[in-house]
Scaffold this active site. Structure first.
Site, PDB file in Angstrom:
ATOM      1  N   ILE A 146     -30.667  10.001 -44.738  1.00  0.00           N
ATOM      2  CA  ILE A 146     -31.936  10.327 -44.086  1.00  0.00           C
ATOM      3  C   ILE A 146     -32.801  11.202 -44.985  1.00  0.00           C
ATOM      4  O   ILE A 146     -34.029  11.161 -44.903  1.00  0.00           O
ATOM      5  CB  ILE A 146     -31.680  11.034 -42.734  1.00  0.00           C
ATOM      6  CG1 ILE A 146     -30.985  10.086 -41.766  1.00  0.00           C
ATOM      7  CG2 ILE A 146     -32.979  11.551 -42.122  1.00  0.00           C
ATOM      8  CD1 ILE A 146     -30.632  10.709 -40.435  1.00  0.00           C
ATOM      9  N   GLU A 147     -32.169  11.947 -45.866  1.00  0.00           N
ATOM     10  CA  GLU A 147     -32.920  12.874 -46.715  1.00  0.00           C
ATOM     11  C   GLU A 147     -33.224  12.241 -48.078  1.00  0.00           C
ATOM     12  O   GLU A 147     -34.153  11.462 -48.213  1.00  0.00           O
ATOM     13  CB  GLU A 147     -32.162  14.198 -46.835  1.00  0.00           C
ATOM     14  CG  GLU A 147     -32.028  14.881 -45.474  1.00  0.00           C
ATOM     15  CD  GLU A 147     -31.312  16.210 -45.523  1.00  0.00           C
ATOM     16  OE1 GLU A 147     -31.886  17.164 -46.075  1.00  0.00           O
ATOM     17  OE2 GLU A 147     -30.163  16.293 -45.032  1.00  0.00           O
TER      18      GLU A 147
END
Length: 357
Positions: A146-147
């Site tokens: 997600i990052e």
């Protein structure tokens, strides 16, 4: 001490402080400055003028220099668009001025990005304390899909494909036969982050004996901060960061501040007594790090103080009390790190190209 015992002690301390009788910690009349200074010194500690070490590693200048490069290098992300500095912008108080950070392919994180400034002095990293130190924290976002979305095995491959990093890693880790590795990248980033401290705040000057470093209203705010019970959790060198506490010790705040789906520390320990407990954030430079709380749901510091007063202390703070506490919190802004953005080595023919589809 277990999470349950820490929480119990903190809750008792908060309630006792909140219920003090006039003359026994409940009064808001500021004492003589030297008496208040003694009280402050008992609960708080000034930041050092400089710092560069992390537990288990005495950082070298070459490690710090390499760490600064890696901290700012977006090629450690799958899209080549995100770096550590994207979510922890040193010019924005070590955060990113957003409720939730934007990650790979515009995915949104689930919690507000905490400041990296003075993070070396926290007992653990992330809101739920899932990383014990800066070394562990540095590795998390890089590989998180997600990052930054850079698979674990890919980080070293990517760094090795950039010719200019070979010499930088060799200098930073001269005894390693194969110095370009994810672990060494984490060590270097952590070494750099350990230098990002903000000493010489007015409150630090006050702790050092300069009575006029704080105004009358700021001193009154400090006394309220102690007497009301805020200092039961926000204490020590970092004015927080040293323990976990339930958000809603006395009264659970609304879903805007505390959504039911995020149970905080319980997700790490799997202990139901840790439900809705979070690492107490540092209040250093708090005027620079809005929005507040793990939800990033409050942009006004006065509102944050009111919410904490009611949820943690069970008190409806008056406008005057809030104004004075906020005035004190303003004294926690120290000298900001002066970081020169490094010139990064150019990509090589084998460097992976950006993934943006």
């Amino acid at each position: 001490m277990s999470g349950r015992n820490v929480l119990t002690v903190a809750a008792l301390a908060l309630m006792l402080a909140a219920c003090g009788k006039p003359g026994e910690g409940g009064s808001t009349t500021a004492p003589a400055s030297e008496d208040l200074m003694k009280v402050a010194r008992d609960q708080f500690k000034a930041l050092p003028a400089s710092y560069k070490d992390i537990p288990g590693n005495t950082a070298t200048e070459d490690q710090i220099k390499l760490g600064a490069m890696l901290y700012h290098d977006p090629r450690l992300s799958g899209s080549h668009a995100l770096s550590c500095a994207s979510c922890h912008n040193i010019g924005l108080g070590g955060g990113d001025d957003a409720s939730f950070s934007i990650g790979h392919k515009w995915q949104q994180g689930g919690r507000n990005a905490p400041t990296v400034l003075n993070a070396v002095f926290n007992t653990a990293q992330f809101w739920d304390g899932r990383a014990k130190d800066l070394f562990e924290q540095a590795g998390g976002p890089m590989v998180n899909p997600i990052e930054m979305n850079s698979p674990k095995e890919h980080v070293a491959e990517q760094l090795k494909s950039i010719p200019g990093y070979a010499d930088a890693f060799a200098k930073a880790f001269p005894t390693d036969k194969d110095p370009v590795s994810l672990g060494n990248a984490q060590t270097a980033i952590a070494a750099f982050e350990s230098t990002l401290i903000t000493p010489n705040a007015p409150f630090d000057q006050y702790l050092a004996g300069k009575a006029d470093a704080l105004s009358a209203d700021q001193k009154a705010g400090l006394k309220l901060f102690v007497d009301k019970g805020c200092a039961a959790c926000h204490n020590g060198m970092n004015i927080g960061g040293g323990m976990y506490a339930k958000f809603g010790v006395v009264e659970a705040p609304g879903a805007k501040y505390l959504p039911a789906g995020d149970k905080g520390r319980e997700g790490v320990t799997h202990d139901v007594t840790d439900a809705y407990s979070f690492k107490v954030p540092t209040l250093r430079n708090i005027t620079l790090t809005a929005p507040y709380f793990h939800t990033g749901s409050v942009w006004d510091l006065s509102e944050a103080v009111r919410v904490m007063g009611k949820a943690q202390l069970g008190q409806q703070l008056s406008n005057d009390e809030v104004t004075k506490i906020v005035a004190f919190l303003g004294t926690l802004k120290g000298d900001q790190p002066k970081v020169e953005v490094p010139i990064l080595p150019p990509s090589g023919p084998q460097t992976t190209r950006p993934e943006r589809n």
